[in-house]
Design an enzyme around this catalytic site. Structure first.
Site, mmCIF file in Angstrom:
data_model
loop_
_atom_site.group_PDB
_atom_site.id
_atom_site.type_symbol
_atom_site.label_atom_id
_atom_site.label_comp_id
_atom_site.label_asym_id
_atom_site.label_seq_id
_atom_site.Cartn_x
_atom_site.Cartn_y
_atom_site.Cartn_z
ATOM 1 N N ASP A 151 0.721 -1.099 -0.048
ATOM 2 C CA ASP A 151 0.026 0.042 -0.242
ATOM 3 C C ASP A 151 0.826 1.244 0.195
ATOM 4 O O ASP A 151 0.357 2.287 -0.339
ATOM 5 C CB ASP A 151 -0.978 -0.020 1.392
ATOM 6 N N ARG A 195 -5.954 -0.025 0.211
ATOM 7 C CA ARG A 195 -6.637 0.398 1.955
ATOM 8 C C ARG A 195 -7.017 2.058 1.724
ATOM 9 O O ARG A 195 -7.546 2.170 0.781
ATOM 10 C CB ARG A 195 -5.738 0.156 3.257
HETATM 11 O O1 F6P Z 1 -2.356 -3.791 3.569
HETATM 12 C C1 F6P Z 1 -2.072 -4.921 2.513
HETATM 13 C C2 F6P Z 1 -3.448 -5.325 1.907
HETATM 14 O O2 F6P Z 1 -3.251 -5.985 0.780
HETATM 15 C C3 F6P Z 1 -4.360 -4.077 1.682
HETATM 16 O O3 F6P Z 1 -4.227 -3.518 0.367
HETATM 17 C C4 F6P Z 1 -5.802 -4.698 1.607
HETATM 18 O O4 F6P Z 1 -6.866 -4.015 1.939
HETATM 19 C C5 F6P Z 1 -5.557 -5.906 2.492
HETATM 20 O O5 F6P Z 1 -4.159 -5.930 2.798
HETATM 21 C C6 F6P Z 1 -6.140 -7.213 2.299
HETATM 22 O O6 F6P Z 1 -5.979 -8.074 3.387
HETATM 23 P P1 F6P Z 1 -6.517 -9.623 3.476
HETATM 24 O O7 F6P Z 1 -5.318 -10.184 3.207
HETATM 25 O O8 F6P Z 1 -7.049 -9.655 4.975
HETATM 26 O O9 F6P Z 1 -7.462 -9.619 2.351
#
Ligand code: F6P
Length: 371
Positions: A151, A195
């Site tokens: 991010d 995010r």
């Molecule tokens: O923070 C990294 C990230 O890939 C974000 O861009 C995204 O919102 C989140 O993690 C998704 O996480 P998960 O693996 O819980 O779906």
């Protein structure tokens, strides 16, 4: 920034969502530590291997030798495993009444570090993981943070590792979408992660020649986006590419949240589909949505991310050797410096709306949702 004495055994862990470059950092930490006579252990799955060793019959800690880290620089994922559930400061716990609540287990974690004779920790993570690292440092553990996240939303570092790989891959996806969108005269809406920050969407959209880019920092007016897209055919272009950050929101509206669970950050998703549904009748063209999602976290790190990861890993061990604790290694070209963890914890680096890349996007005729 406290100066500390020499250490003998360090632990390394990876927390939160994985990012390309984690294994390169692990390798750099292990090799440079061994070179300095420091033993390294890896903690499995964030802090779980240390806090709940009984759940790991093969051992919650892995002794990291040169052999264990050989040939891993270019590999995605993390050889240690990771988790974005179970923050030790807000651990989901069931009470005697059957209800779930968040419990602070950081004292238990500190005791586990002492029991395993771990003198210091190199914590690889994003805002959540580095916030935990800061708590542990304040409780007296020697800690060095390494900024990881696709991010790119961490303060005090020009870049986090993983971001360049995510943007490179997303840009390649846009290149591929241009031809199919053109063949069908469609609007392709591409949702990317990030995010509450629009770094991935902005850099991908500009590099991949998008027609519109919607980011959290600039709430969008869907009618203005539609008007901008309707001008395209007048200039001879009969298809459009719209990049939507998962955290994008309309003026006066809110971010598309899929769910919120105890002990973890809220899950975002659906922003792209919402934009596509609303654009279709306004522009009068078929809109299709592509969600790049977790694909952005996979694959080999780019050369930039490999080098950054190796530099961060070596710098983390150098920082420990120089006696630092409670700091994060940060890119400040041409060097890597140390910044106090408390200065980044709880903060977020978002895209400044007056930055040069947004100015460039506007000058190239890309709609940013408000024009
Ligand atoms: O923070 C990294 C990230 O890939 C974000 O861009 C995204 O919102 C989140 O993690 C998704 O996480 P998960 O693996 O819980 O779906």
């Amino acid at each position: 920034m406290a100066k500390e004495k020499k250490i003998k055994r360090i632990a390394i862990n990876t927390g939160g969502g994985d990012a390309p470059g984690l294994n390169a950092v692990i390798r750099a930490v292990v090799i440079s530590a061994l070179h300095k006579g420091i033993e390294v252990v890896g903690i499995r799955d964030g802090y779980n291997g240390l806090m709940m060793p009984e759940e790991y019959p093969e051992g919650g800690l892995i002794t990291l030798s040169r052999g264990k880290v050989r040939g891993i620089t270019h590999l995605g994922g993390t050889i240690l495993g990771t988790t974005n559930k179970g923050n030790p400061a807000k651990y989901p716990t069931q009470g005697p009444d059957g209800k779930w609540y968040e419990k602070d287990r950081t004292d238990e974690l500190m005791a586990a570090f002492r029991k395993n004779k771990i003198d210091a920790l190199v914590a690889l993570g994003g805002d959540g993981s580095l916030g935990i690292a800061n708590i542990l440092a304040e409780k007296g553990l020697r800690v060095i943070g390494v900024p990881k996240t696709i991010d790119n939303d961490l303060e005090k570092t020009v870049a986090t590792f993983g971001f360049d790989t995510a943007v490179s891959f997303a840009t390649e996806c846009l290149d591929r979408l241009h031809s199919t969108a053109s063949a069908h005269r469609r609007i392709m809406v591409v949702e990317v992660m990030g995010r509450y920050a629009g770094w991935i969407a902005l850099n991908t959209g500009v590099s991949g020649n998008a027609d519109a880019i919607l980011i959290p920092e600039i709430p969008y007016d869907i009618k203005k986006v539609a008007e901008a897209l309707k001008l395209r055919p007048k200039r001879g272009k009969h298809y459009c590419i719209v990049v939507v950050a998962e955290g994008a929101r309309p003026v006066g509206g809110s971010v598309s949240v899929l769910s919120k669970e105890l002990g973890r950050a809220e899950k975002l998703g659906g922003a792209g589909e919402k934009v596509a549904r609303e654009l279709e009748p306004l522009v009068g063209k078929e809109c299709r949505t592509v969600v790049l999602g977790h694909l952005l976290r996979g694959g080999s790190p780019t050369t930039f991310d490999r080098l950054l990861s190796l530099r961060f890993g070596a710098a983390a061990v150098r920082a420990l050797e120089e006696g630092y604790s409670g700091v994060m290694v940060a890119l400040d070209p041409p060097t890597v410096r140390y910044v106090p963890l408390r200065e980044i914890s709880g903060r977020m680096k978002t895209v400044p709306p007056d930055c040069d890349t947004i100015a460039t996007a506007r000058e190239l005729g890309i709609c940013m949702g408000d024009n």
